[in-house]
Design a protein around this motif. Structure first.
Motif, mmCIF file in Angstrom:
data_model
loop_
_atom_site.group_PDB
_atom_site.id
_atom_site.type_symbol
_atom_site.label_atom_id
_atom_site.label_comp_id
_atom_site.label_asym_id
_atom_site.label_seq_id
_atom_site.Cartn_x
_atom_site.Cartn_y
_atom_site.Cartn_z
ATOM 1 N N GLY A 78 55.942 56.457 42.498
ATOM 2 C CA GLY A 78 56.732 57.488 43.168
ATOM 3 C C GLY A 78 56.023 58.824 43.182
ATOM 4 N N SER A 79 56.237 59.561 44.275
ATOM 5 C CA SER A 79 55.678 60.893 44.464
ATOM 6 C C SER A 79 54.219 60.855 44.895
ATOM 7 N N CYS A 80 53.596 59.690 44.878
ATOM 8 C CA CYS A 80 52.151 59.621 45.148
ATOM 9 C C CYS A 80 51.798 58.989 46.484
ATOM 10 N N TYR A 138 41.319 71.644 49.231
ATOM 11 C CA TYR A 138 40.850 70.372 48.673
ATOM 12 C C TYR A 138 41.955 69.404 48.249
ATOM 13 N N ALA A 139 43.188 69.864 48.105
ATOM 14 C CA ALA A 139 44.251 68.985 47.608
ATOM 15 C C ALA A 139 45.591 69.651 47.871
ATOM 16 N N GLY A 140 46.662 68.936 47.548
ATOM 17 C CA GLY A 140 47.991 69.504 47.749
ATOM 18 C C GLY A 140 48.176 70.800 46.982
ATOM 19 N N ALA A 141 47.826 70.778 45.701
ATOM 20 C CA ALA A 141 48.014 71.977 44.881
ATOM 21 C C ALA A 141 47.166 73.132 45.409
ATOM 22 N N HIS A 142 45.975 72.823 45.884
ATOM 23 C CA HIS A 142 45.102 73.858 46.446
ATOM 24 C C HIS A 142 45.691 74.395 47.753
ATOM 25 N N GLY A 174 55.589 69.831 39.542
ATOM 26 C CA GLY A 174 55.028 70.846 38.647
ATOM 27 C C GLY A 174 53.959 71.725 39.258
ATOM 28 N N THR A 175 53.281 71.201 40.313
ATOM 29 C CA THR A 175 52.241 72.038 40.925
ATOM 30 C C THR A 175 52.836 73.270 41.597
ATOM 31 N N ASN A 176 54.116 73.215 42.018
ATOM 32 C CA ASN A 176 54.703 74.369 42.719
ATOM 33 C C ASN A 176 54.715 75.619 41.846
ATOM 34 N N PRO A 177 55.376 75.572 40.673
ATOM 35 C CA PRO A 177 55.327 76.762 39.817
ATOM 36 C C PRO A 177 53.904 77.103 39.347
ATOM 37 N N MET A 216 59.952 74.629 49.025
ATOM 38 C CA MET A 216 60.846 73.464 49.033
ATOM 39 C C MET A 216 60.097 72.204 49.414
ATOM 40 N N THR A 217 60.568 71.098 48.879
ATOM 41 C CA THR A 217 60.038 69.791 49.235
ATOM 42 C C THR A 217 61.185 69.055 49.893
ATOM 43 N N ASN A 218 60.949 68.521 51.086
ATOM 44 C CA ASN A 218 62.044 67.876 51.807
ATOM 45 C C ASN A 218 61.559 66.653 52.563
ATOM 46 N N ASN A 220 63.267 65.875 48.888
ATOM 47 C CA ASN A 220 62.819 66.392 47.611
ATOM 48 C C ASN A 220 62.274 65.281 46.711
ATOM 49 N N THR A 221 61.910 65.636 45.495
ATOM 50 C CA THR A 221 61.264 64.646 44.627
ATOM 51 C C THR A 221 62.223 63.539 44.189
ATOM 52 N N LEU A 222 63.504 63.678 44.500
ATOM 53 C CA LEU A 222 64.444 62.589 44.227
ATOM 54 C C LEU A 222 64.577 61.677 45.445
ATOM 55 N N TYR A 245 56.910 74.915 52.800
ATOM 56 C CA TYR A 245 57.247 73.494 52.747
ATOM 57 C C TYR A 245 56.151 72.728 52.014
ATOM 58 N N ASP A 246 56.509 72.143 50.879
ATOM 59 C CA ASP A 246 55.598 71.252 50.161
ATOM 60 C C ASP A 246 55.631 69.923 50.911
ATOM 61 N N GLY A 247 54.552 69.653 51.644
ATOM 62 C CA GLY A 247 54.536 68.488 52.536
ATOM 63 C C GLY A 247 54.085 67.193 51.885
ATOM 64 N N ALA A 248 54.082 67.145 50.550
ATOM 65 C CA ALA A 248 53.687 65.903 49.876
ATOM 66 C C ALA A 248 54.631 64.770 50.244
ATOM 67 N N ASN A 249 55.870 65.099 50.589
ATOM 68 C CA ASN A 249 56.847 64.080 50.983
ATOM 69 C C ASN A 249 57.045 64.047 52.487
ATOM 70 N N PHE A 250 56.015 64.347 53.223
ATOM 71 C CA PHE A 250 56.109 64.344 54.682
ATOM 72 C C PHE A 250 56.255 62.914 55.219
ATOM 73 N N ILE A 269 49.970 69.671 53.803
ATOM 74 C CA ILE A 269 50.080 68.209 53.919
ATOM 75 C C ILE A 269 49.070 67.632 52.949
ATOM 76 N N ASN A 270 49.405 66.523 52.313
ATOM 77 C CA ASN A 270 48.426 65.831 51.486
ATOM 78 C C ASN A 270 47.839 64.708 52.335
ATOM 79 N N LEU A 271 46.666 64.946 52.905
ATOM 80 C CA LEU A 271 46.065 63.899 53.751
ATOM 81 C C LEU A 271 45.898 62.615 52.964
ATOM 82 N N HIS A 272 45.633 62.751 51.646
ATOM 83 C CA HIS A 272 45.389 61.570 50.820
ATOM 84 C C HIS A 272 46.688 60.828 50.501
ATOM 85 N N LYS A 273 47.826 61.395 50.818
ATOM 86 C CA LYS A 273 49.073 60.641 50.678
ATOM 87 C C LYS A 273 49.500 60.146 52.057
HETATM 88 C C1 LIG Z 1 51.378 65.065 44.861
HETATM 89 C C2 LIG Z 1 52.292 66.208 44.986
HETATM 90 C C3 LIG Z 1 51.803 67.529 44.921
HETATM 91 C C4 LIG Z 1 50.382 67.874 44.550
HETATM 92 O O1 LIG Z 1 49.415 67.367 45.405
HETATM 93 P P1 LIG Z 1 47.929 67.076 44.890
HETATM 94 O O2 LIG Z 1 47.222 66.654 46.133
HETATM 95 O O3 LIG Z 1 48.023 66.017 43.846
HETATM 96 O O4 LIG Z 1 47.373 68.360 44.339
HETATM 97 C C5 LIG Z 1 52.711 68.552 45.149
HETATM 98 N N1 LIG Z 1 54.004 68.311 45.380
HETATM 99 C C6 LIG Z 1 54.498 67.056 45.418
HETATM 100 C C7 LIG Z 1 55.972 66.861 45.706
HETATM 101 C C8 LIG Z 1 53.668 65.968 45.216
HETATM 102 O O5 LIG Z 1 54.169 64.727 45.233
#
Ligand SMILES: *Cc1c(COP(=O)(O)O)cnc(C)c1O
Length: 495
Positions: A78-80, A138-142, A174-177, A216-218, A220-222, A245-250, A269-273
């Motif tokens: 989950g989340s990855c 380079y990554a989502g957090a970046h 956790g990367t948000n804060p 916000m993540t939408n 969200n992580t749930l 918008y934290d697009g990790a859950n796009f 956006i996390n291209l790797h996700k």
């Molecule tokens: C994976 C993830 C991140 C961080 O992305 P990274 O590419 O691992 O740095 C941020 N927010 C959410 C909700 C994620 O699932």
């Protein structure tokens, strides 16, 4: 599984004088023998392992077999968003025209590569409803850091220096804060309601002239869709803040709805996700950042611009927040995402979201009689169980109850990667499952059958679960001790 190979170093397999090759004395050679100048010749042996080729091949093959990846089995972390990554992406990214391109080449000699960059950012802009993307982070957090720097630049440019706070829900990754803190912002947390969505009353209390924006993540992580987004965006905008918008859950909304239309100003956006690049173990990744119209100028340099069909690289302009990566970021990842996007096509983009939601809900519905489901109802691409149900060994009043860790460990015996455990922090026994759209119904059914079997074992034969895994190369490492008493050197076993 060849257990003897686990933990042995290639140095321990070394035998003096053993070689992986043999060369003839070569009496036919017409190349004269050269001797190196004495000053360059090593005086001490180099200390490399000496081994025959089969030993080397078996050593590394066995080691790779101890690993687990998306190509090995189902990976519902989950989340990855551990979706299967089509091999065509790899083939395209390995084309010599991309791999042998020097990053410092003048733009005139890299027109094709720059066009790929520009077209990728345009596809992302279309899918998200934003004006422009940079692909440099380079990554989502970046990307989060870059996006927050855009927000800060926007306020600074207007001379509004009092906006130092960023609002983040308690369900956030956790990367948000962490990104906000690195950006020099102070974090204000808002609570979630029992249904997992943001508590608007809690939000209203923290809004004011010191708010730079809200992350916000939408969904969200749930895995819950924040249905109050338009209202939240209106409240934040009315107080002068921007929406991030934290697009990790796009993934579950690709091709269905767009963050830009929901009122978000900046996103990553996390291209790797979402866009199918192999990841795990920390990289490599790519975290493109998109902005709504009016914020483009703040994006980092170098920027790729197209003038009359000719691509140029802008290394510095008046408004940019500066450079955040070397050159154009992780270019190979961008190539993989481009290949994936083109092979999916505009007409199929919505299937990514729909199928990932269908797969997640299918697993959830099949397993909720066995595992506690704290938030019932339709989820998006992932959902969270809160451990086993009371009647399946999850009764906390029993000191010997089966935990989420036990379930995760037992899953390994069946060749599945464990889901994410003990995240998000909102539940004690969180078990977060994300199947992604790339899994067949057969795979989902096999996983469901095993999860049911584990629940039954936790009720009837708990030791089996509590002592798992039984057939993996490593059992239950003591992760607390590994942190408190870390050993960074390895002592070979005496033979
Ligand atoms: C994976 C993830 C991140 C961080 O992305 P990274 O590419 O691992 O740095 C941020 N927010 C959410 C909700 C994620 O699932």
């Amino acid at each position: 599984m060849n257990k003897t190979c686990y933990g042995q170093l290639i140095f321990e397999l070394s035998r003096p004088g053993r070689k992986g090759y043999s060369l003839p004395q070569n009496p036919w050679a017409d190349t004269p023998q050269e001797t190196l100048p004495a000053a360059l010749v090593r005086t001490q042996p180099v200390g490399l392992p000496e081994a025959d080729e089969p030993t080397v091949a078996r050593h590394y093959t066995n080691m790779s077999n101890n690993n687990f990846g998306v190509d090995t089995g189902f990976y519902p972390l989950g989340s990855c968003t551990m979706k299967y990554n089509p091999k065509i992406n790899e083939e395209v990214a390995a084309l010599p025209g991309f791999t042998s391109l020097h990053p410092a080449l003048p733009a005139d000699y890299a027109q094709g590569a720059l066009r790929l960059y520009d077209e990728t950012q345009k596809i992302l802009a279309e899918l998200t409803g934003l004006a422009q993307f940079t692909l440099n982070p380079y990554a989502g957090a970046h990307g989060e850091l870059t996006g927050l720097m855009v927000i800060r630049s926007y306020h600074m440019k207007r001379g509004d220096t009092a906006r130092t706070k960023i609002i983040i829900p308690d369900s956030a990754h956790g990367t948000n804060p962490a990104s906000a803190a690195v950006c020099g912002l102070s974090i204000v947390q808002v609570k979630s309601l029992p249904d997992g969505t943001i508590d608007i009353d809690s939000l209203k209390e923290v809004l004011g002239p010191d708010v730079a924006g809200m992350m916000m993540t939408n969904p969200n992580t749930l895995g819950i869709f924040e249905h109050q987004i338009p209202e939240i965006a209106r409240l934040v905008h009315d107080c002068g803040g921007l929406m991030y918008y934290d697009g990790a859950n796009f993934n579950p909304i690709v091709g269905i709805c767009r963050p830009g239309d929901m009122g978000f100003d900046v996103m990553h956006i996390n291209l790797h996700k979402t866009f199918s690049t192999p990841h795990g173990g920390g990289g490599p990744g790519s975290g493109p950042v998109g902005v709504r119209s009016g914020l483009e100028a703040f994006l980092p340099c170098p920027k790729v611009v197209c003038r009359d069909g000719h691509y140029e690289l802008v290394k510095e302009d008046g408004e940019t927040l500066g450079q955040i990566s070397s050159h154009l970021g992780n270019y190979g990842i961008i190539v993989r995402a481009y290949a994936y996007l083109l092979s999916i096509g505009r007409e199929n983009a919505h299937l990514v979201g729909q199928l990932s939601v269908l797969n997640a809900n299918y697993i959830k519905e099949c397993l909720k009689a066995f595992y506690k489901l704290p938030i019932d109802g339709l989820c998006k691409h992932e959902f969270v169980f809160d451990g086993l149900r009371e009647d399946y060994g999850g009764d906390h009043s029993d000191p010997a109850h089966a935990t989420t860790l036990d379930v995760a460990k037992r899953l390994l015996d069946f060749g599945f990667h464990a889901p994410t455990i003990y995240f998000p922090l909102l539940f004690h026994e969180a078990l977060m499952i994300e199947p992604t759209e790339t899994e067949s119904k057969d795979t989902l059914d096999a996983f469901i059958a095993v999860m049911k079997q584990i629940a039954e074992e936790a009720r009837d034969n708990r030791t089996m679960v509590k002592t798992a895994p039984h057939n993996t190369p490593a059992g239950r490492p003591d992760d607390v001790r590994a942190v408190k008493d870390a050993i960074f050197t390895y002592k070979p076993t005496a033979d």
